[in-house]
Write a protein that holds these residues in place. Structure first.
Motif, PDB file in Angstrom:
ATOM      1  N   PRO A  18       0.628   1.355   8.872  1.00  0.00           N
ATOM      2  CA  PRO A  18      -0.042   1.395  10.207  1.00  0.00           C
ATOM      3  C   PRO A  18       0.062   0.176  10.817  1.00  0.00           C
ATOM      4  O   PRO A  18       0.532  -0.303  10.118  1.00  0.00           O
ATOM      5  CB  PRO A  18      -1.615   1.301  10.044  1.00  0.00           C
ATOM      6  N   VAL A  19       0.921   0.502  12.027  1.00  0.00           N
ATOM      7  CA  VAL A  19       0.610  -1.163  13.186  1.00  0.00           C
ATOM      8  C   VAL A  19      -0.273  -1.084  13.918  1.00  0.00           C
ATOM      9  O   VAL A  19      -1.115  -0.372  14.439  1.00  0.00           O
ATOM     10  CB  VAL A  19       2.092  -1.106  13.641  1.00  0.00           C
ATOM     11  N   ALA A  61       0.751  -1.435  -0.770  1.00  0.00           N
ATOM     12  CA  ALA A  61      -0.491   0.034   0.490  1.00  0.00           C
ATOM     13  C   ALA A  61       0.676   1.300  -0.075  1.00  0.00           C
ATOM     14  O   ALA A  61       2.378   1.460   0.472  1.00  0.00           O
ATOM     15  CB  ALA A  61      -0.739  -0.283   1.351  1.00  0.00           C
ATOM     16  N   PHE A  62       0.014   2.121  -0.119  1.00  0.00           N
ATOM     17  CA  PHE A  62       0.697   3.616  -1.051  1.00  0.00           C
ATOM     18  C   PHE A  62       1.417   4.016   0.878  1.00  0.00           C
ATOM     19  O   PHE A  62       0.438   4.048   1.717  1.00  0.00           O
ATOM     20  CB  PHE A  62       0.149   4.838  -1.304  1.00  0.00           C
ATOM     21  N   PRO A  63       2.466   4.695   1.669  1.00  0.00           N
ATOM     22  CA  PRO A  63       2.014   5.364   2.335  1.00  0.00           C
ATOM     23  C   PRO A  63       1.470   6.326   2.918  1.00  0.00           C
ATOM     24  O   PRO A  63       0.433   6.276   1.973  1.00  0.00           O
ATOM     25  CB  PRO A  63       3.767   5.966   1.995  1.00  0.00           C
ATOM     26  N   GLY A  64       1.413   6.362   4.314  1.00  0.00           N
ATOM     27  CA  GLY A  64      -0.208   7.583   4.402  1.00  0.00           C
ATOM     28  C   GLY A  64       0.275   8.785   4.088  1.00  0.00           C
ATOM     29  O   GLY A  64       1.067   9.464   4.217  1.00  0.00           O
ATOM     30  N   SER A 116       7.178  -0.253  -1.820  1.00  0.00           N
ATOM     31  CA  SER A 116       7.638  -1.463  -2.339  1.00  0.00           C
ATOM     32  C   SER A 116       6.959  -1.732  -3.848  1.00  0.00           C
ATOM     33  O   SER A 116       6.082  -1.719  -3.832  1.00  0.00           O
ATOM     34  CB  SER A 116       6.929  -2.673  -1.710  1.00  0.00           C
ATOM     35  N   LEU A 117       8.450  -1.605  -4.653  1.00  0.00           N
ATOM     36  CA  LEU A 117       8.086  -2.249  -5.909  1.00  0.00           C
ATOM     37  C   LEU A 117       8.221  -3.678  -6.220  1.00  0.00           C
ATOM     38  O   LEU A 117       9.004  -4.658  -5.850  1.00  0.00           O
ATOM     39  CB  LEU A 117       8.715  -1.495  -6.507  1.00  0.00           C
ATOM     40  N   ARG A 118       7.541  -4.167  -7.285  1.00  0.00           N
ATOM     41  CA  ARG A 118       7.123  -5.471  -7.968  1.00  0.00           C
ATOM     42  C   ARG A 118       7.817  -5.480  -9.458  1.00  0.00           C
ATOM     43  O   ARG A 118       6.346  -4.550  -9.998  1.00  0.00           O
ATOM     44  CB  ARG A 118       6.477  -6.020  -7.430  1.00  0.00           C
ATOM     45  N   VAL A 119       8.495  -6.238 -10.236  1.00  0.00           N
ATOM     46  CA  VAL A 119       8.788  -5.833 -11.486  1.00  0.00           C
ATOM     47  C   VAL A 119       9.157  -7.230 -12.081  1.00  0.00           C
ATOM     48  O   VAL A 119       9.463  -8.282 -11.748  1.00  0.00           O
ATOM     49  CB  VAL A 119      10.151  -5.060 -12.130  1.00  0.00           C
ATOM     50  N   THR A 120       7.959  -7.949 -13.283  1.00  0.00           N
ATOM     51  CA  THR A 120       7.716  -9.269 -13.432  1.00  0.00           C
ATOM     52  C   THR A 120       9.028  -9.492 -15.156  1.00  0.00           C
ATOM     53  O   THR A 120       7.890  -8.191 -15.693  1.00  0.00           O
ATOM     54  CB  THR A 120       6.164  -9.446 -13.894  1.00  0.00           C
TER      55      THR A 120
END
Length: 767
Positions: free
Chosen positions: A518-519, A65-68, A117-121
């Motif tokens: 969030p925690v 998720a995007f940061p707050g 966080s990024l994911r590349v495929t």
């Protein structure tokens, strides 16, 4: 020639290009990467992230998720967070050439840490790689410490034999504060600065080291220790308490609005010189305002008080903190006490450490735990065992022993300390520092990004334990404060009632996040340490009045309190706090909420927050911090307050002993809290009789109506001459009934009986 020049420029730029480019390699575990960005500086050149190990077309997506507070971009290919834009080369999961890059651009506008966080495929092989990127936006801090050096600072900190003066205790506390500031800043915030302002009757004398802001470097703690030593000698603490002038002097130094700006105020007495800070902590009685406020960008103000029963004293310091994004800490006398959770609360040095953490909360230091242990003359004693979470930058262990030592003895204390991590001795990683040549405080710093020559880097995550030994030095005790330099975890508390009164509720909200995500699985408690008795009422009922000595113009009520505290152990025992645990419950988005419904007496309440988390992402996390809240009385019943008024030489003199509707005297030391709303009426003087009784002299248009208030609470409205009087026959009967020991409600029974008798008499007379 042109080709050679091009190659030269390319070679020179390669380090910069390498620094601005990162990659995500498919089919491997990618280590996290951190971007350190200064606030308000454009990202130039732009930062890029590309794929590695791919063969043509790739798919990009955000893996978390995007940061707050982040706002999505309109094309579905990224977000903007506090001026920083993270943009994919195409919309999520849309094929694009692997030569295209993710671009990070913009100008950071808010300090703090967050992550994405990024994911590349690889489209051809369906293999992917994921990587987390942390963004730490840094802002330099300008901090001024405002220190009270009035005459009352020569009073002892406590009733214990041989207790140091408040000034000597302050020296130790400020020295420890400067050492912590130095150790946290080194290798991190290279342009942080510190200033010092002293005040008594006026803001004086000027600090030799830090009258202007001094850059925090390896000499800071020594310079501050020498400075406060010299101020104590020439001249000695003396004079009145010009709190407002001291704060004004500090704000003029903090003129650079591009930096974070903070003030730490310490005082032990009521302000008695103009300009005076108003109760709300927003300005002065000369009409000028304090450049703080609730919004980021203003000056943050945190406050510490010591040794006063005065509601005006606590109200002003609490107002300064709550109105200017800070927190308030206070102690009755500067000595330690413990509660079962282990936090040594009440010590002056502890107050400075707590405020150090509060003022640098946007930077990173956090209190892990504290411990207070007696030391036998021989043998090592386990002091504390605690967990530490992943990715902490530094661990700071502050030891304070029961007496001051010269440096060779302090080094002997160091030799008697053992530090273990997961059962292994790791003391060689700890760098010792101290302030001055005669002290009771030793700081050990472990930097997890550096290690002794030939040693591997130390991983912070695990179980830590600390032992100490007296080694025949008669140290008596050791107080251990453990701090973690951890910019990834963020904690924030909000009190729902900033001016609580007796019988109010105190709502508490606590938020917890890791890199602004969030925690939600934390255990969060607030231990409320409530005073054993109502301080004002106990003082009022005590018949041990004292002869005021006029020192620092402290009110006779304050001096009575100081004398009783120093000489009467039974009096001190009345205020031993009780522990009340409020379990905060997670509601949404890392927010934990609860309410304390036990504000049963007026006085200073200490709130101690205990936070624990254990999961695979964070590791085992433990933190604590504390603050103070002053709870005032609730309402005054003039009918129970023995009010009398007379006119003498055109002045109105009122004498009364204010009592609340719940049967408690508000007590002495409230003189500065009296005020009237009518500008044509002036309070010429307030005499504090030490038993909760006051004689107030009013001048001016005394025949005009006004409102009379105590610490902002209205207690009477109308002509002052009529205060406490009643034109009502029923009210007079009520007062008479109370004077003979009957409750006021019995009037209704009497009236009912009278009506019944009249009815019976009327029936008998009827033919």
């Amino acid at each position: 020639m042109f080709r050679q020049l091009f190659l030269y420029i390319l070679v020179m730029c390669l380090p910069m290009l390498a620094k601005s480019q990162e990659v995500i390699t498919v089919n491997v575990a990618n280590a996290d990467h951190t971007y350190n960005l200064p606030i308000n500086v454009a990202i130039n050149p732009q930062l890029t992230i590309g794929p590695s190990g791919t063969g043509g077309m790739v798919l990009w997506e955000f893996a978390a998720a995007f940061p707050g507070g982040a706002a999505p971009l309109g094309g579905g290919d990224g977000f903007v967070k506090d001026g920083v834009q993270v943009q994919l080369p195409a919309a999520e999961n849309v094929p694009i050439s692997d030569v295209e890059k993710v671009i990070i651009s913009g100008t950071p506008t808010q300090p703090g840490s967050w992550s994405f966080s990024l994911r590349v495929t690889d489209q051809a092989t369906s293999t992917s790689g994921t990587r987390t990127f942390e963004v730490e936006v840094t802002q330099s801090l300008d901090l001024v410490i405002v220190l009270d050096r009035s005459g009352s600072m020569l009073s002892p900190t406590s009733a214990n034999p041989g207790a140091p003066s408040r000034w000597n205790a302050l020296k130790e506390a400020v020295g420890g504060f400067a050492n912590l500031y130095q150790q946290v800043t080194v290798n991190r915030n290279a342009s942080n600065r510190l200033g010092i302002t002293y005040f008594a009757t006026t803001p004086a004398p000027a600090s030799v080291c830090c009258n202007t802001l001094k850059l925090v470097d390896a000499t800071l703690a020594t310079s501050v220790g020498t400075d406060i030593d010299n101020v104590a000698v020439t001249p000695v603490p003396a004079g009145m308490t010009a709190l407002g002038a001291g704060i004004k002097s500090a704000t003029t130094v903090l003129s650079d609005a591009t930096k974070a700006r903070s003030i730490l105020v310490f005082t032990d007495g009521e302000q008695n010189q103009n300009p005076r800070v108003n109760d709300a902590g927003t300005g002065y009685n000369d009409g000028t305002t304090i450049p703080g406020g609730p919004a980021a960008g203003g000056i943050k103000i945190s406050t510490i008080g010591i040794g006063s029963p005065s509601a005006p004293f606590h109200t002003v310091l609490l107002g300064l903190a709550t109105s200017n994004r800070g927190s308030y800490n206070t102690t009755l006398d500067g000595t330690n006490f413990e509660f079962q959770g282990g936090l040594a609360s009440g010590d002056l040095s502890m107050g400075f450490m707590v405020q150090f953490v509060d003022m640098l909360s946007q930077f990173s230091p956090q209190i892990v735990t504290t411990a207070f242990k007696a030391l036998p003359s021989s043998g090592a004693v386990p002091v504390e065992t605690f967990p530490l979470n992943k990715k902490v930058d530094k661990l700071l262990l502050e030891f304070r022993v029961g007496r001051k030592l010269e440096i060779p003895q302090l080094l002997q204390v160091y030799r008697g300390i053992r530090i273990e991590k997961d059962g292994a001795d790791v003391k060689r990683y700890a760098q010792p520092t101290w302030v001055g040549n005669y002290t009771n405080t030793l700081l050990l710093t472990i930097d997890f990004k550096r290690s002794p020559e030939g040693a591997p880097l130390l991983n912070p995550a695990g179980t830590w334990s600390v032992q100490a030994a007296d080694s025949g030095m008669n140290l008596r005790s050791v107080n251990l404060n453990v701090l973690a330099d951890d910019h990834r975890m963020h904690m924030k508390r909000t009190l729902g009632n900033l001016k609580p009164k007796v019988n109010d509720k105190l709502p508490i909200t606590f938020t917890l996040d890791k890199l602004q995500l969030p925690v939600t699985d934390a255990d969060v408690k607030c231990v409320v340490l409530r005073p054993g008795e109502d301080l004002g009422d106990v003082l009022a009922r005590s018949d041990k009045n004292i002869k005021p000595d006029g020192a620092d113009s402290a009110s006779s009520g304050v001096q009575k309190y100081n004398k009783l505290w120093e000489t009467d152990s039974a009096f001190r025992a009345l205020f031993k706090p009780s522990e009340n645990i409020v379990q905060l419950t997670h509601t949404v988005g890392g927010k934990y909420e609860g309410t304390f419904d036990g504000l049963s007496v007026a006085g200073v309440y200490k709130l101690v927050y205990l936070v624990k988390v254990k999961n695979d992402t964070i590791g085992e996390f433990q933190r604590t911090f504390s603050e103070s809240v002053y709870v005032t009385f609730s309402g005054v019943d003039l009918s129970k307050s023995d009010v009398s008024t007379t006119i003498q030489n055109g002045q109105l003199v009122m004498t009364f002993r204010p009592m609340t509707s719940y049967g408690k005297y508000i007590g002495p030391a409230m003189g500065p809290g009296f005020a009237v709303s009518n500008n044509d009426i002036k309070i010429a003087g307030v005499e504090d009789h030490q038993d909760g009784r006051y004689t107030i002299t009013f001048t001016g248009a005394i025949d005009q109506p006004t409102k009379l208030t105590i610490v902002g609470q209205e207690i009477y409205s109308g002509k002052l001459e009529n205060a406490g009087k009643s034109g009502s026959f029923i009210d007079q009967i009520k007062k008479w009934l109370e004077s003979i020991g009957l409750p006021a409600w019995t009037i209704w029974i009497i009236l009912l009986l009278i009506i019944l008798l009249l009815w019976l008499m009327f029936r008998k007379k009827k033919p």
